[in-house]
Write a protein that holds these residues in place. Structure first.
Motif, PDB file in Angstrom:
ATOM      1  N   VAL A  51      12.856 -35.641  17.477  1.00 28.59           N
ATOM      2  CA  VAL A  51      12.240 -34.422  16.937  1.00 28.59           C
ATOM      3  C   VAL A  51      12.885 -33.222  17.625  1.00 28.59           C
ATOM      4  CG1 VAL A  51      10.030 -35.395  16.228  1.00 28.59           C
ATOM      5  CG2 VAL A  51      10.351 -34.718  18.601  1.00 28.59           C
ATOM      6  N   HIS A  52      12.818 -32.083  16.982  1.00 22.23           N
ATOM      7  CA  HIS A  52      13.396 -30.840  17.512  1.00 22.23           C
ATOM      8  C   HIS A  52      14.915 -30.945  17.641  1.00 22.23           C
ATOM      9  CE1 HIS A  52       9.411 -29.170  18.472  1.00 22.23           C
ATOM     10  NE2 HIS A  52       9.102 -30.409  18.852  1.00 22.23           N
ATOM     11  N   ALA A  53      15.555 -31.650  16.723  1.00 20.11           N
ATOM     12  CA  ALA A  53      17.000 -31.866  16.824  1.00 20.11           C
ATOM     13  C   ALA A  53      17.797 -30.587  16.597  1.00 20.11           C
ATOM     14  CB  ALA A  53      17.434 -32.933  15.817  1.00 20.11           C
ATOM     15  N   LYS A  54      17.355 -29.740  15.669  1.00 20.09           N
ATOM     16  CA  LYS A  54      18.102 -28.507  15.336  1.00 20.09           C
ATOM     17  C   LYS A  54      17.525 -27.359  16.150  1.00 20.09           C
ATOM     18  CE  LYS A  54      20.879 -25.776  12.948  1.00 20.09           C
ATOM     19  NZ  LYS A  54      20.660 -25.429  11.549  1.00 20.09           N
ATOM     20  N   GLY A  55      18.302 -26.823  17.072  1.00 17.17           N
ATOM     21  CA  GLY A  55      17.750 -25.801  17.942  1.00 17.17           C
ATOM     22  C   GLY A  55      18.740 -24.748  18.368  1.00 17.17           C
ATOM     23  N   SER A  56      18.206 -23.689  18.963  1.00 14.45           N
ATOM     24  CA  SER A  56      18.974 -22.570  19.503  1.00 14.45           C
ATOM     25  C   SER A  56      18.391 -22.224  20.867  1.00 14.45           C
ATOM     26  CB  SER A  56      18.881 -21.343  18.586  1.00 14.45           C
ATOM     27  OG  SER A  56      19.295 -21.658  17.271  1.00 14.45           O
ATOM     28  N   GLY A  57      19.171 -21.597  21.728  1.00  5.98           N
ATOM     29  CA  GLY A  57      18.672 -21.274  23.050  1.00  5.98           C
ATOM     30  C   GLY A  57      19.314 -20.037  23.628  1.00  5.98           C
ATOM     31  N   ALA A  58      18.636 -19.453  24.626  1.00  6.71           N
ATOM     32  CA  ALA A  58      19.159 -18.270  25.302  1.00  6.71           C
ATOM     33  C   ALA A  58      18.482 -18.133  26.660  1.00  6.71           C
ATOM     34  CB  ALA A  58      18.934 -17.015  24.464  1.00  6.71           C
ATOM     35  N   LYS A  97      19.955 -32.569  13.093  1.00  8.41           N
ATOM     36  CA  LYS A  97      20.693 -31.506  13.770  1.00  8.41           C
ATOM     37  C   LYS A  97      21.413 -30.580  12.795  1.00  8.41           C
ATOM     38  CE  LYS A  97      23.676 -30.841  17.800  1.00  8.41           C
ATOM     39  NZ  LYS A  97      24.543 -29.825  17.221  1.00  8.41           N
ATOM     40  N   GLY A  98      21.793 -31.091  11.628  1.00  9.84           N
ATOM     41  CA  GLY A  98      22.494 -30.264  10.658  1.00  9.84           C
ATOM     42  C   GLY A  98      21.604 -29.663   9.588  1.00  9.84           C
TER      43      GLY A  98
END
Length: 480
Positions: A51-58, A97-98
């Motif tokens: 779960v939460h495969a597609k993500g962004s971070g900063a 993820k995609g």
């Protein structure tokens, strides 16, 4: 010695012979540049998050703006103006993820605080509640959100079958199919710890808390038509929005707040305050501002810093603690275990996951061990080695009194699964209610009638107009 010839049998000139021999000759396994390049390429990926495969971070900073030391001895809250580095990972939940950033889905909102006493991970979502309250049902729920094992396609029937047989999901379903289910990027949504946690003061006294992370950009949501269009035109819409905003210096900010409940109040509430499907009414437990989070730096390497970022609610620091929330107790095990499998035994030593404070632990060796001995030679306890990890009472939670029989959790007993969902429906404007009903109807059109009627009955118990609207949209009479 073999002489190369042309198609007519004429010998090939020496200079042409050498060029052709190089082009037609064999490639040997001794070409270690080729071999190592291919071997590394075969191993460039690690297992995708379930779960939460597609993500962004900063990266960014948390700054305390209000004194809450009466509730907690945690060092990061010790004084107004105290700053703590943070890393936040945003994500969708069910997609691969995609997948597209704009799909209707809860959004993960995970914060890693690099405090002076170690890392604190606040691992939540953009919703204050969740679909279930019993950890044993989590794999079943996620299976309904993933691809059908036979068709390899998403299966709305499985989703609504599970929800219609799990009335505790009604509150979150109402949230998900409202306009909050398709936020306009990560900057324009709130975050929540969702679970009930605890804070412990310098005298060892505990209060129960809920965490709220409120967007100072304001809340913006996409209309379903726009969300669907962007899924095709720009599936990385939220990633692009976050990355480009930070690059141009438009740093997103969130107001960090808590709700506080005493143990005496917890015993007096008409609902279970440790139930993940419930909220604490703000009128009874108002928000208390704690500080502001600002994101001001993008990662340099997405794989190293976002894909390998690992969060677990078990990562806690002195002055903060857990609660009897049964879903939280399940997550305390499951998240750390997932990272051990997906990233590796020493995932906590990777730069994005490693505390900024000095690290002391009895853990040793394991795959990908690359540093020293984490703060001392002692790998046992008790020991007399200076700098060894501390095990004194000040670094543990105070005792939590327990009562009742130890047994499999009966999450259905004594629970009201409709009142708060109905309250949420009644808080919406007429336009928001209409959009909610339209979204649900569109999602349920292909679902068998028996499941439709079972789910409509839950909507009707929350609010008759809610059930009537969905029933009418599906061409059904209201279920009794």
């Amino acid at each position: 010695m073999t002489t190369l010839t042309t198609a007519t049998g004429a010998p090939v000139a020496d200079n042409q012979n050498s060029k052709t021999a190089g082009a037609r000759g064999p490639v040997l396994i001794e070409d270690f540049h080729l071999v190592e390049k291919l071997q590394h390429f075969n191993r460039e990926r690690i297992p995708e998050r379930v779960v939460h495969a597609k993500g962004s971070g900063a990266y960014g900073v948390f700054e305390v703006t209000n004194d809450i030391t009466r509730y907690t001895s945690a060092d990061l809250f010790a004084q107004v103006g105290r700053k703590t580095d943070v890393f936040i990972r945003f994500s969708t939940v069910g997609g691969e993820k995609g997948s597209a950033d704009t799909e209707r889905d809860p959004r993960g909102f995970a914060i890693k605080f690099y405090t002076n006493e170690g890392n604190w991970d606040l691992v939540g979502n953009n919703t204050p509640v969740f679909f279930i309250r019993d950890g044993i049902k989590f794999p079943d729920f996620i299976h309904t959100q993933k691809r059908d094992p036979r068709t390899n396609m998403k299966n709305p029937t499985a989703m609504w079958d599970f929800w219609s047989l799990s009335p505790e999901s009604l509150h979150q379903v109402t949230t998900l199919f409202s306009d909050r289910g398709t936020p306009d990027g990560y900057r324009a949504m709130h975050g929540f710890g969702s679970h009930t946690f605890s804070m412990i003061d310098a005298q060892g006294r505990r209060v129960w808390v809920k965490y709220h992370v409120l967007s100072l950009q304001g809340i913006r949501n996409l209309h379903p038509r726009d969300a669907a269009r962007l899924a095709g035109e720009d599936p990385d819409y939220a990633q692009r929005d976050l990355f480009e905003a930070i690059e141009r210096g438009d740093y997103p900010k969130w107001r960090f707040c808590i709700q506080v409940m005493t143990d005496e109040q917890a015993h007096a509430t008409p609902y279970d305050p440790f139930d993940l499907t419930k909220v604490w009414p703000h009128a009874d437990f108002p928000l208390i501002e704690v500080g502001v989070i600002t994101l001001n730096r993008n990662p340099e390497n997405y794989f190293a810093e976002v894909e390998q970022a690992a969060f677990s609610p078990s990562a806690i620091v002195r002055g903060l603690g857990f609660s009897p929330d049964k879903m939280l107790q399940a997550r305390l095990f499951a998240y750390h275990d997932a990272h051990l499998y997906r990233v590796g035994t020493n995932y906590q030593a990777l730069p994005v996951n490693r505390p900024h404070a000095p690290v002391r632990t009895y853990q040793r060796d394991g795959a990908m061990r690359f540093d020293g001995n984490f703060g001392g030679a002692a790998n046992y306890e008790p020991n007399s080695v200076a700098g060894a990890p501390r095990q004194d009472a000040a670094h543990r939670e105070p005792p939590l009194p327990l009562s009742g029989d130890a047994d499999r959790h009966d999450h259905r007993a004594g629970n009201d699964d409709t009142t708060q969902a109905g309250d949420l429906f009644r808080l919406m404007t007429a336009d928001q209610q209409a959009l909610l009903i339209e979204n649900i109807v569109n999602a349920m059109k292909t679902v068998p009638r028996e499941i439709q009627e079972r789910q409509i009955a839950h909507f009707a118990k929350a609010d008759p107009r809610y059930g009537e609207g969905v029933a009418k949209g599906l061409g059904l009479g209201l279920a009794a």
